[in-house]
Design a protein around this motif. Structure first.
Motif, short mmCIF file in Angstrom:
data_model
loop_
_atom_site.label_atom_id
_atom_site.label_comp_id
_atom_site.label_asym_id
_atom_site.label_seq_id
_atom_site.Cartn_x
_atom_site.Cartn_y
_atom_site.Cartn_z
N PRO A 114 -3.83 9.97 3.04
CA PRO A 114 -3.47 9.83 1.62
C PRO A 114 -4.58 10.35 0.71
O PRO A 114 -5.76 10.30 1.07
CB PRO A 114 -3.31 8.31 1.46
N THR A 115 -4.18 10.82 -0.46
CA THR A 115 -5.15 11.34 -1.42
C THR A 115 -4.95 10.65 -2.76
O THR A 115 -3.82 10.31 -3.12
CB THR A 115 -4.96 12.87 -1.58
N ALA A 116 -6.05 10.45 -3.48
CA ALA A 116 -6.00 9.65 -4.71
C ALA A 116 -5.57 10.48 -5.91
O ALA A 116 -5.92 11.65 -6.03
CB ALA A 116 -7.38 9.06 -4.98
N THR A 117 -4.79 9.85 -6.78
CA THR A 117 -4.43 10.45 -8.06
C THR A 117 -4.67 9.42 -9.16
O THR A 117 -4.11 8.32 -9.08
CB THR A 117 -2.93 10.85 -8.10
N PRO A 118 -5.48 9.75 -10.17
CA PRO A 118 -5.71 8.76 -11.23
C PRO A 118 -4.41 8.45 -11.99
O PRO A 118 -3.55 9.33 -12.14
CB PRO A 118 -6.70 9.46 -12.16
N ALA A 146 -7.61 -1.54 7.52
CA ALA A 146 -6.33 -0.86 7.28
C ALA A 146 -5.58 -0.67 8.59
O ALA A 146 -6.17 -0.42 9.64
CB ALA A 146 -6.59 0.52 6.66
N SER A 147 -4.27 -0.79 8.51
CA SER A 147 -3.45 -0.50 9.69
C SER A 147 -3.40 1.01 9.91
O SER A 147 -3.02 1.76 9.01
CB SER A 147 -2.03 -1.01 9.48
N PRO A 148 -3.74 1.46 11.12
CA PRO A 148 -3.62 2.89 11.40
C PRO A 148 -2.21 3.28 11.85
O PRO A 148 -1.92 4.44 12.09
CB PRO A 148 -4.61 3.08 12.56
N HIS A 155 2.15 5.24 2.78
CA HIS A 155 1.20 4.52 1.93
C HIS A 155 0.19 5.45 1.25
O HIS A 155 0.03 6.61 1.63
CB HIS A 155 0.46 3.46 2.75
N GLY A 156 -0.53 4.86 0.25
CA GLY A 156 -1.56 5.61 -0.45
C GLY A 156 -2.94 5.32 0.10
O GLY A 156 -3.08 4.92 1.28
N THR A 157 -3.95 5.49 -0.75
CA THR A 157 -5.35 5.40 -0.31
C THR A 157 -5.84 3.96 -0.18
O THR A 157 -6.98 3.73 0.25
CB THR A 157 -6.26 6.14 -1.30
N ALA A 158 -5.03 3.00 -0.61
CA ALA A 158 -5.36 1.56 -0.52
C ALA A 158 -6.82 1.29 -0.89
O ALA A 158 -7.59 0.79 -0.06
CB ALA A 158 -5.05 1.04 0.89
N PRO A 159 -7.23 1.58 -2.14
CA PRO A 159 -8.64 1.41 -2.50
C PRO A 159 -9.14 -0.02 -2.32
O PRO A 159 -10.33 -0.24 -2.08
CB PRO A 159 -8.70 1.83 -3.98
N ASP A 160 -8.21 -1.00 -2.38
CA ASP A 160 -8.63 -2.41 -2.24
C ASP A 160 -9.16 -2.74 -0.85
O ASP A 160 -9.89 -3.71 -0.67
CB ASP A 160 -7.46 -3.36 -2.61
N ILE A 161 -8.79 -1.93 0.16
CA ILE A 161 -9.24 -2.25 1.52
C ILE A 161 -10.02 -1.09 2.16
O ILE A 161 -10.39 -1.15 3.33
CB ILE A 161 -8.06 -2.66 2.44
P1 NAD Z 1 -1.21 2.06 -1.73
O1 NAD Z 1 -0.12 2.43 -0.80
O2 NAD Z 1 -2.50 2.75 -1.55
O3 NAD Z 1 -1.47 0.47 -1.63
C1 NAD Z 1 -0.46 -0.50 -1.93
C2 NAD Z 1 -0.77 -1.81 -1.17
O4 NAD Z 1 -0.50 -1.60 0.23
C3 NAD Z 1 -2.24 -2.22 -1.26
O5 NAD Z 1 -2.30 -3.63 -1.33
C4 NAD Z 1 -2.84 -1.73 0.05
O6 NAD Z 1 -3.96 -2.50 0.51
C5 NAD Z 1 -1.66 -1.87 1.02
N1 NAD Z 1 -1.73 -0.85 2.09
C6 NAD Z 1 -1.52 0.47 1.95
N2 NAD Z 1 -1.72 1.10 3.11
C7 NAD Z 1 -2.07 0.15 4.00
C8 NAD Z 1 -2.42 0.19 5.38
N3 NAD Z 1 -2.46 1.33 6.08
N4 NAD Z 1 -2.76 -0.99 5.99
C9 NAD Z 1 -2.72 -2.14 5.31
N5 NAD Z 1 -2.38 -2.24 4.00
C10 NAD Z 1 -2.07 -1.10 3.36
O7 NAD Z 1 -0.64 2.28 -3.22
P2 NAD Z 1 -1.40 2.35 -4.63
O8 NAD Z 1 -2.46 1.28 -4.68
O9 NAD Z 1 -0.32 2.37 -5.64
O10 NAD Z 1 -2.08 3.78 -4.66
C11 NAD Z 1 -3.47 4.01 -4.41
C12 NAD Z 1 -3.75 5.50 -4.51
O11 NAD Z 1 -3.05 6.21 -3.49
C13 NAD Z 1 -3.35 6.13 -5.86
O12 NAD Z 1 -4.37 7.02 -6.26
C14 NAD Z 1 -2.09 6.90 -5.51
O13 NAD Z 1 -1.89 8.01 -6.34
C15 NAD Z 1 -2.39 7.31 -4.08
N6 NAD Z 1 -1.18 7.62 -3.26
C16 NAD Z 1 -1.23 8.74 -2.50
C17 NAD Z 1 -0.15 9.05 -1.67
C18 NAD Z 1 -0.23 10.31 -0.86
O14 NAD Z 1 -1.29 10.93 -0.77
N7 NAD Z 1 0.85 10.72 -0.22
C19 NAD Z 1 0.96 8.19 -1.62
C20 NAD Z 1 0.96 7.03 -2.39
C21 NAD Z 1 -0.12 6.74 -3.22
#
Ligand code: NAD
Length: 351
Positions: A68-72, A289-291, A277-283
């Motif tokens: 996943p890649t981040a987008t502000p 993170a689950s792979p 899923h996205g970059t999950a910055p919180d974890i």
């Molecule tokens: P997110 O999917 O990163 O996270 C949403 C929730 O799901 C969070 O609580 C996170 O901890 C949890 N989560 C996500 N992946 C997980 C994993 N592998 N294991 C365990 N928990 C997981 O969504 P977001 O917070 O809305 O987005 C964060 C960033 O990611 C943003 O910059 C967004 O633009 C980007 N994003 C990128 C893509 C992509 O590159 N295809 C897709 C979605 C979001």
């Protein structure tokens, strides 16, 4: 040996892509990864998150494994790209996000997202087995937004007959190969009469050539209600881009969360595999993170390139680890870290 372009991505991306690559290699797949710099680091070092070297590599390999890649959020952020097209001409374009830039530039017109229960993973529902086809190139994601004045913003939604027919045909063919026979077309044609109306009508017309597949349709809001009450009654879903994005996350929640949902972006001569899923910055960086979603995306990649033995072996090893529960991440019901879960799968593959 299949050459694969690897984009590790941002946030948890490097952790989960490393896991997926190790497992692919441990399964004996005939692949070689070439990592390219993209995302936040590339933006800092090269001024763009997608330098031309990314496209040069993909032009050679035709297959990408992407974290996943981040987008502000908000603001005027755009992804600017400069690259040579197939005739060697310099093209300059900009997009709202890296994922959208790659999907558009590489002609990846469909996003295929299988969502199902796995034995050993607790979830709200059982017997969920959904196949989601998301149109990947148009709708509100064309990124044509502007401020009309200080208090009014406008976005343009584009739906074309060509893209709608192409994704519908792909979905119906793909379902045929898997022996799946019930497709629900999802839309909001009661309000978006012209755009979603065209998507619905085109998909219905395309489906006439596939009499073995039962076709029905749902308005997006009604679908969401039905999905969270009786998801097991749906088989395959075909959606325009925005609804497909939202419903994929909703569907992941039905079976245990975003850590389990893989995806494939497919075009006529190129494909890119990435988790929902996205970059999950919180974890990020915490080894929790689950792979699994990334591993399953790599499994889809292996099936796409014909490495079915390695794909089957990985799925079997992953299933064993999930059933045993002791070496899975906390979102999957365990206490292990990303690394330990990866090692456990590798151990099964080498046993
Ligand atoms: P997110 O999917 O990163 O996270 C949403 C929730 O799901 C969070 O609580 C996170 O901890 C949890 N989560 C996500 N992946 C997980 C994993 N592998 N294991 C365990 N928990 C997981 O969504 P977001 O917070 O809305 O987005 C964060 C960033 O990611 C943003 O910059 C967004 O633009 C980007 N994003 C990128 C893509 C992509 O590159 N295809 C897709 C979605 C979001």
């Amino acid at each position: 040996m299949h050459q694969i372009t690897l984009i590790a991505g941002d946030g948890i991306g490097p952790e989960v892509t490393r896991s997926a690559c190790e497992i692919v290699l441990a399964a004996g797949a005939h692949v070689a990864f070439t990592e390219v710099m993209a995302g936040l680091r590339a933006e800092m070092e090269c001024g763009t998150p997608l330098p031309a070297a990314v496209f040069d590599s993909i032009a050679r390999t035709k297959v990408v494994l992407k974290g996943p890649t981040a987008t502000p959020f908000g603001g005027n952020y755009r992804v600017y790209i400069e690259r040579k097209d197939t005739e060697g001409r310099l093209v300059k374009r900009d997009y709202p996000s890296i994922a959208i830039a790659l999907r558009k530039e590489l002609g990846l017109f469909v996003n295929v997202r299988p969502i199902k229960n796995y034995p050993g993973v607790a979830s709200r529902f059982e017997n969920v087995n959904l196949l989601i086809f998301r149109e990947n190139s148009e709708d509100l994601y064309v990124g044509r937004e502007r401020m009309i004045d200080e208090d009014t913003a406008e976005a343009i939604k584009i739906i074309t007959r060509g893209a709608s027919e192409r994704v519908a045909r792909f979905a119906l063919d793909y379902m045929g190969k898997l022996g799946r026979n019930k497709l629900t077309i999802v839309h909001k044609a009661n309000v978006m009469k012209l755009t979603d109306g065209l998507f619905l009508k085109t998909a219905q017309e395309t489906a006439k050539a596939y009499p073995r597949i039962e076709i029905n349709q749902r308005v997006i809001d009604a679908l969401c209600m039905e999905l969270v009450m009786k998801p097991e009654t749906f088989d395959s879903l075909l959606l325009p881009n925005l609804y497909g994005d939202i419903v994929s996350d909703l569907a992941a929640g039905l079976v245990g969360g975003l850590g389990m949902a893989p995806g494939a972006n497919i075009g006529s001569d190129c494909a890119m595999f990435e988790a929902v899923h996205g970059t999950a910055p919180d974890i990020a960086g915490k080894d929790i993170a689950s792979p699994m979603a990334m591993i399953l995306s790599a499994v889809m990649m292996l099936r796409y390139i014909g490495e079915t033995t390695a794909a089957d072996r990985i799925e079997a090893a992953l299933s064993q680890v999930l059933k045993e529960k002791k070496d899975v991440t906390r979102d999957l019901g365990g206490t292990a870290g990303t690394r330990r879960m990866t090692e456990a799968i590798v151990e099964k593959l080498k046993a």
